[in-house]
Structure formats: C-alpha cells, structure tokens
Design an enzyme around this catalytic site. Structure first.
Site, PDB file in Angstrom:
ATOM      1  N   HIS A  28       0.750  -1.218   0.062  1.00  0.00           N
ATOM      2  CA  HIS A  28       0.010   0.044  -0.081  1.00  0.00           C
ATOM      3  C   HIS A  28       0.835   1.007  -0.036  1.00  0.00           C
ATOM      4  CE1 HIS A  28      -3.449   2.393   1.997  1.00  0.00           C
ATOM      5  NE2 HIS A  28      -2.854   3.095   1.087  1.00  0.00           N
ATOM      6  N   PHE A  54      -1.719   5.329  -8.562  1.00  0.00           N
ATOM      7  CA  PHE A  54      -1.571   4.968  -7.202  1.00  0.00           C
ATOM      8  C   PHE A  54      -0.225   5.394  -6.545  1.00  0.00           C
ATOM      9  CE2 PHE A  54      -1.305   1.029  -4.296  1.00  0.00           C
ATOM     10  CZ  PHE A  54      -1.970   1.707  -3.050  1.00  0.00           C
ATOM     11  N   GLU A  89       0.790   7.902  -3.575  1.00  0.00           N
ATOM     12  CA  GLU A  89       1.412   7.529  -2.308  1.00  0.00           C
ATOM     13  C   GLU A  89       2.728   8.476  -2.115  1.00  0.00           C
ATOM     14  OE1 GLU A  89       0.713   5.199   0.251  1.00  0.00           O
ATOM     15  OE2 GLU A  89      -1.259   5.477  -0.842  1.00  0.00           O
ATOM     16  N   LYS A 103       1.673  11.952  -1.251  1.00  0.00           N
ATOM     17  CA  LYS A 103       1.229  12.101  -0.011  1.00  0.00           C
ATOM     18  C   LYS A 103       2.220  11.749   1.220  1.00  0.00           C
ATOM     19  CE  LYS A 103      -2.704  10.525   2.944  1.00  0.00           C
ATOM     20  NZ  LYS A 103      -3.878  10.140   3.152  1.00  0.00           N
ATOM     21  N   HIS A 104       2.872  10.733   0.955  1.00  0.00           N
ATOM     22  CA  HIS A 104       3.809  10.249   1.899  1.00  0.00           C
ATOM     23  C   HIS A 104       5.575  10.660   1.605  1.00  0.00           C
ATOM     24  CE1 HIS A 104       0.563   8.358   4.087  1.00  0.00           C
ATOM     25  NE2 HIS A 104      -0.061   8.001   2.809  1.00  0.00           N
TER      26      HIS A 104
HETATM   27  C1  LIG Z   1      -3.351  14.887   2.695  1.00  0.00           C
HETATM   28  O1  LIG Z   1      -3.908  15.003   1.412  1.00  0.00           O
HETATM   29  C2  LIG Z   1      -4.919  14.054   1.300  1.00  0.00           C
HETATM   30  C3  LIG Z   1      -5.331  14.052  -0.366  1.00  0.00           C
HETATM   31  O2  LIG Z   1      -5.573  15.435  -0.515  1.00  0.00           O
HETATM   32  C4  LIG Z   1      -6.027  13.952   2.229  1.00  0.00           C
HETATM   33  O3  LIG Z   1      -6.990  13.279   2.094  1.00  0.00           O
HETATM   34  C5  LIG Z   1      -5.257  14.023   3.660  1.00  0.00           C
HETATM   35  O4  LIG Z   1      -6.493  14.023   4.652  1.00  0.00           O
HETATM   36  C6  LIG Z   1      -4.230  14.922   3.896  1.00  0.00           C
HETATM   37  N1  LIG Z   1      -3.478  14.555   4.989  1.00  0.00           N
HETATM   38  C7  LIG Z   1      -3.027  15.439   5.927  1.00  0.00           C
HETATM   39  C8  LIG Z   1      -2.492  15.067   7.178  1.00  0.00           C
HETATM   40  O5  LIG Z   1      -2.993  16.576   5.647  1.00  0.00           O
END
Ligand SMILES: *[C@@H]1O[C@H](CO)[C@@H](O)[C@H](O)[C@H]1NC(C)=O
Ligand SMILES: *[C@@H]1O[C@H](CO)[C@@H](O)[C@H](O)[C@H]1NC(C)=O
Ligand SMILES: *[C@@H]1O[C@H](CO)[C@@H](O)[C@H](O)[C@H]1NC(C)=O
Ligand SMILES: *[C@@H]1O[C@H](CO)[C@@H](O)[C@H](O)[C@H]1NC(C)=O
Ligand SMILES: *[C@@H]1O[C@H](CO)[C@@H](O)[C@H](O)[C@H]1NC(C)=O
Ligand SMILES: *[C@@H]1O[C@H](CO)[C@@H](O)[C@H](O)[C@H]1NC(C)=O
Ligand SMILES: *[C@@H]1O[C@H](CO)[C@@H](O)[C@H](O)[C@H]1NC(C)=O
Length: 227
Positions: free
Chosen positions: A60, A108, A112, A115-116
């Site tokens: 994931h 995908f 990832e 975001k990470h």
């Molecule tokens: C990061 O971005 C995602 C997608 O926009 C969102 O769903 C998520 O809540 C965000 N997480 C944080 C910790 O900001």
C-alpha cells in the site's frame, strides 16, 4: 560594535546548527511499511474493483511517521512524482505494488509518493523510495509467513496475537495489523468480528532496519476474520 558582531556570529552559528539538526533528524521519526490484503481492499471499497484482486499481500505504501498519534506526517511540499522510474523497477512494482482498485498503476504510485514519499525525500528519493519498498516486500513475504502458520484466507476467525506472532517470529520485530469493519454486517447487528486488511512492518528512520511497531488500527475487543 564588537558586541553586535559577536551576537551576529552567534545567531549565524545557531542557525547553522539548527539546519544541521533538522536535516539530520528530518521531519519524521520512523517508517510504517504497509501491505494490504487486496480482497479486503475491494470488499470495503466504495466502487467495485476493476478486476479480481490478487490473493497476495501487496504494497500500500511506505509512510514516514511520528510516534505521537496526532502528528500525522503527510502532504509535504517537496518534489512531485515525476513518473521517471526505471522500466525494470516499474515491471517489478506492477506485481508488488499494483493499483488493485483501478487499472492505472502510476496513479496509485503518484498518490503515495505525493502524500507520503515527499515527507522522507531527504532519506529516499523517488527511485529509492519505490525500490526500497519493493525490496522489503520481497524480503518478508507476509503471504508465505501466514500460509506456513496455517493462517489462510478461508474465513477463519483469529485473535490479534495469532496473526502477529508468526510474523514476529520471522522478522524478530513486532508488526502491527490494520483492520476494517465487515461491510456485509447490517449496521445495528451485534458485530463480533472485523476484517484483516493490512500488515505493517516498522522501520528505523533510514528505512533499513526493522523496529517494533506500537500502533494498531484494529479494535482490541474484536476477533479478526481473514478471507
Ligand atoms: C493529505 O492530502 C490528502 C489528499 O488531498 C487528504 O486526504 C489527507 O487528509 C491529507 N492529510 C493530511 C495529514 O494533511
Ligand atoms: C514529526 O517529528 C519531527 C521530528 O521530531 C518533527 O520535526 C515534525 O514536526 C513532526 N511532524 C509532525 C506532523 O508532527
Ligand atoms: C494515469 O494516472 C496518471 C497520473 O495521475 C495520469 O497522468 C495518466 O493520464 C493516467 N493514465 C490513464 C491511461 O488514465
Ligand atoms: C525526477 O525526480 C528525481 C528526484 O526524486 C530526479 O532525480 C529525476 O531526475 C527527476 N526526473 C525527471 C525526468 O525530472
Ligand atoms: C510469496 O509467498 C507466496 C505464498 O507462498 C508465493 O505464492 C509467492 O510466490 C511468494 N512471493 C515472492 C515474491 O516470493
Ligand atoms: C484468543 O484469546 C482468548 C482470550 O485471550 C483465549 O481464551 C483464546 O484461547 C484465544 N484463541 C486462540 C485460538 O488462541
Ligand atoms: C512507541 O514507541 C516509541 C519509541 O520507543 C515511544 O517513544 C512511544 O511513546 C511509543 N508509543 C506508544 C503509544 O506506545
């Protein structure tokens, strides 16, 4: 005047030390390497999966994390995913890191990374992030570890410890499980189990050595169904 210069020098030194500190410790404390059980991903997905989900644990994501529960490390503003992974690596990722919900793999991977992966770029660049993830997936075959312990996706119900102990025996570090509510259970029916969704291995800041995980996303009071 001399006083002022000294003070300035002190501030510059302090700033340099601060930079060194933040560059060496970075903005996260450890990694969670999360592998999903695709049939559960598809069972709980809002839209049906586009194909039969593979019956092996697949990646994931590799999530830079902090120990504090509220401090969710995500969405850092570093280099966006630029889809320039080596073709050889891409071919391997199509097996270890498929997009089980739709046919677009890069979508995908892009999600990832953005975001990470952006939060640990000081440790692993894009190529390294995906290569390292594939290597960990390959080194600890969760599907095989559970199979050898007779924990098969046959609808049997387990205790949390039944599932983590064979993994811990092999990895020598405590993994964590993530579960999902069973969507086939009617809302107000007395729920007696949850679905096994993901297995997490935790890694030291550098993303090499395994460490104990200490955060779970399962309900302590419910047994776990693996199907
Ligand atoms: C990061 O971005 C995602 C997608 O926009 C969102 O769903 C998520 O809540 C965000 N997480 C944080 C910790 O900001
Ligand atoms: C995570 O921890 C690091 C290092 O301790 C810190 O610099 C960073 O601000 C933390 N991130 C969040 C979201 O709390
Ligand atoms: C797949 O997703 C990527 C990244 O979001 C996008 O650039 C690309 O157009 C998509 N490909 C297809 C065939 O939809
Ligand atoms: C993509 O980003 C990486 C850094 O993560 C960089 O090394 C590489 O040159 C970039 N590739 C392209 C085509 O921009
Ligand atoms: C992992 O184990 C499963 C079950 O034994 C096996 O089918 C699969 O080929 C293994 N995968 C790898 C990459 O070794
Ligand atoms: C599960 O845990 C309960 C309570 O700790 C214990 O009584 C039971 O024997 C365990 N079941 C299995 C299959 O290990
Ligand atoms: C998890 O382990 C870390 C490092 O040993 C520790 O600092 C943290 O307090 C632990 N968190 C919990 C919830 O036990």
């Amino acid at each position: 005047m001399a006083m002022l210069k000294l003070s300035l020098a002190f501030h510059v030194l302090a700033f340099v030390l601060f930079l060194c500190f933040t560059m060496s410790t970075g903005s996260y404390q450890y990694f969670q390497f999360v592998q999903q059980w695709p049939p559960t991903t598809c069972a709980v997905s809002k839209q049906p999966c586009y194909q039969n989900p593979p019956s092996i644990f697949t990646i994931h994501g590799l999530w830079p994390s902090n120990y504090s529960k509220k401090a969710w490390v995500a969405n850092c503003t570093r280099t966006r995913f630029n889809n320039s992974l080596a073709p050889k690596l891409e071919a391997k990722l199509k097996i270890s890191w498929p997009n089980v919900e739709n046919a677009n793999y890069t979508e995908f991977w892009e999600r990832e990374w953005n975001k990470h992966g952006t939060c640990s770029e000081q440790t692993l660049d894009q190529e390294e992030y995906f290569q390292r993830s594939h290597d960990i997936w390959n080194a600890y075959n969760i599907t095989n570890i559970l199979k050898k312990a007779n924990i098969l996706p046959n609808g049997a119900i387990w205790n949390y410890s039944d599932i983590v102990s064979p993994i811990k025996t092999v990895t020598r570090k405590m993994p964590a499980l993530r579960c999902k509510p069973d969507p086939t259970k009617p809302k107000n029916h007395k729920i007696s189990h949850q679905l096994l969704h993901e297995v997490v291995l935790c890694l030291h800041y550098k993303g090499r050595a395994l460490i104990d995980c200490n955060r779970t996303a399962c309900d302590n009071n419910l047994k776990i169904l693996f199907q």
